[in-house]
Design a protein around this motif. Sequence first.
Motif, mmCIF file in Angstrom:
data_model
loop_
_atom_site.group_PDB
_atom_site.id
_atom_site.type_symbol
_atom_site.label_atom_id
_atom_site.label_comp_id
_atom_site.label_asym_id
_atom_site.label_seq_id
_atom_site.Cartn_x
_atom_site.Cartn_y
_atom_site.Cartn_z
ATOM 1 N N LEU A 1 0.790 -1.177 0.101
ATOM 2 C CA LEU A 1 -0.039 0.040 0.004
ATOM 3 C C LEU A 1 0.896 1.312 0.019
ATOM 4 C CD1 LEU A 1 -2.682 -0.982 2.834
ATOM 5 C CD2 LEU A 1 -2.996 -1.017 0.373
ATOM 6 N N GLY A 2 0.207 2.283 -0.715
ATOM 7 C CA GLY A 2 0.951 3.717 -0.486
ATOM 8 C C GLY A 2 2.046 3.916 -1.428
ATOM 9 N N ASP A 3 2.485 3.177 -2.304
ATOM 10 C CA ASP A 3 3.779 3.404 -2.855
ATOM 11 C C ASP A 3 3.634 4.724 -3.823
ATOM 12 O OD1 ASP A 3 5.483 0.860 -2.180
ATOM 13 O OD2 ASP A 3 3.519 0.171 -2.716
ATOM 14 N N HIS A 4 2.519 4.548 -4.586
ATOM 15 C CA HIS A 4 2.413 5.695 -5.403
ATOM 16 C C HIS A 4 2.271 7.272 -4.844
ATOM 17 C CE1 HIS A 4 1.173 7.741 -9.081
ATOM 18 N NE2 HIS A 4 -0.059 8.287 -8.553
ATOM 19 N N ALA A 5 1.618 7.270 -3.889
ATOM 20 C CA ALA A 5 1.336 8.601 -3.292
ATOM 21 C C ALA A 5 2.498 9.016 -2.785
ATOM 22 C CB ALA A 5 0.297 8.673 -2.148
ATOM 23 N N LEU A 6 3.513 8.352 -2.107
ATOM 24 C CA LEU A 6 4.623 8.840 -1.471
ATOM 25 C C LEU A 6 5.632 9.079 -2.561
ATOM 26 C CD1 LEU A 6 5.006 7.015 1.835
ATOM 27 C CD2 LEU A 6 3.991 9.153 1.323
ATOM 28 N N ALA A 7 5.805 8.094 -3.837
ATOM 29 C CA ALA A 7 6.689 8.364 -4.775
ATOM 30 C C ALA A 7 6.181 9.799 -5.379
ATOM 31 C CB ALA A 7 6.371 7.179 -5.640
ATOM 32 N N VAL A 8 5.013 10.182 -5.451
ATOM 33 C CA VAL A 8 4.825 11.382 -6.240
ATOM 34 C C VAL A 8 5.107 12.574 -5.119
ATOM 35 C CG1 VAL A 8 2.906 12.989 -7.128
ATOM 36 C CG2 VAL A 8 2.993 10.525 -7.497
ATOM 37 N N LEU A 9 4.781 12.440 -3.816
ATOM 38 C CA LEU A 9 5.333 13.335 -3.112
ATOM 39 C C LEU A 9 6.742 13.564 -2.832
ATOM 40 C CD1 LEU A 9 2.536 12.889 0.071
ATOM 41 C CD2 LEU A 9 2.653 14.750 -1.753
ATOM 42 N N ALA A 10 7.356 12.371 -2.913
ATOM 43 C CA ALA A 10 8.966 12.500 -2.922
ATOM 44 C C ALA A 10 9.398 13.300 -4.175
ATOM 45 C CB ALA A 10 9.763 11.359 -2.711
ATOM 46 N N ALA A 11 8.795 12.956 -5.253
ATOM 47 C CA ALA A 11 9.276 13.793 -6.590
ATOM 48 C C ALA A 11 8.979 15.325 -6.546
ATOM 49 C CB ALA A 11 8.348 13.195 -7.769
ATOM 50 N N ARG A 12 8.038 15.762 -5.838
ATOM 51 C CA ARG A 12 7.648 17.073 -5.475
ATOM 52 C C ARG A 12 8.616 17.583 -4.694
ATOM 53 N NH1 ARG A 12 1.270 16.829 -4.231
ATOM 54 N NH2 ARG A 12 0.550 16.106 -6.241
#
Length: 336
Positions: free
Chosen positions: A172-183
């Motif tokens: 769970l949660g890999d996509h959301a945190l990857a996007v936030l990290a990229a920001r």
Amino acid sequence: MPEDRILLGHGSGGRLYRDLVRDVFLAHFANPVLSRLDDAAALTAAGRIAFTTDAHVVQPLAFAGGDIGRLAVAGTVNDLATAAARPLGLAAAFVIEEGFEIARLHEVCASMAATAAEAPVEIVTGDTKVVQRGAADGLFITTTGVGEIVAAHDVSAAAATAGDVLLLSGTLGDHALAVLAARGDFAMTLDVRSDCAPLWHLVEAALAAGGPAVHFMRDPTRGGLATVLAELAEEAALGIEVDETALPVSPAVRSACDLLGYDPLSLANEGKMVFAVAPGAAEAVLEALRGRPEGARAARIGTLVAEHPGRVALRTGYGTRRVVDMPVGELLPRIC
């Protein structure tokens, strides 16, 4: 204005528009249907049809594990898959801001083409609009998908029954945190990649293993697993019991959630599927999921019950219980 950027004239319908279609979109998505450049694509299918559409507005456009192009294809293929529908064709509509780099548009389209080949599905028609600077956030993509429903039985919340086993295809949660990290939203390095992936092959494997015992499928995108479970409990008029210790969460996501106060159940995913399966077939379906790369970390996470209809109860690792509900508002905006 440099020739390597989008001009307002690219959206005019004239020569610049035709050049853009030929040099970018046809170059990446070429197939016999699209190459006709008709206003509508003719598709053939023998059975029932599923139809869906989705708009994609993620920022930044690229992140660890994916980009807006991969997201646009995978998201629509996965929506079709929830209806047990094999993808037949996609339409892609692009809203491009004046000044957007054409080289970057090539990169997005190459990603879309690669994801479509992985799915597999072809992008058979589409549309392009160019808007003035400031009227869009670089690039928006809307994809519409048509698929052929391959299951003879009903696959929906209405088909779920008490006793069904809940399976989750991965962490769970890999996509959301990857996007936030990229920001750059974190003052730390986060080793996490988006799970963004087309899931038709995974769903096909589950259906082959479980047949009519597969009662329900849904991908936990915005609102995460919490929203899917809350919707399922409400729509099926059943209760749900979830074992918190069974939920697959990567160490990186777990650490970030502990530090930042996020709940993995509410984080968005773009390459996971939730299944409700009759108990007699649950183990076979689980093994089929684990036999696919996208489902290597699939897990049995809970059960549908007759008690407390419309409610989701989470049994924690401390032996307590709490109610799980869908998030109110948008916890992490614009992540899919």
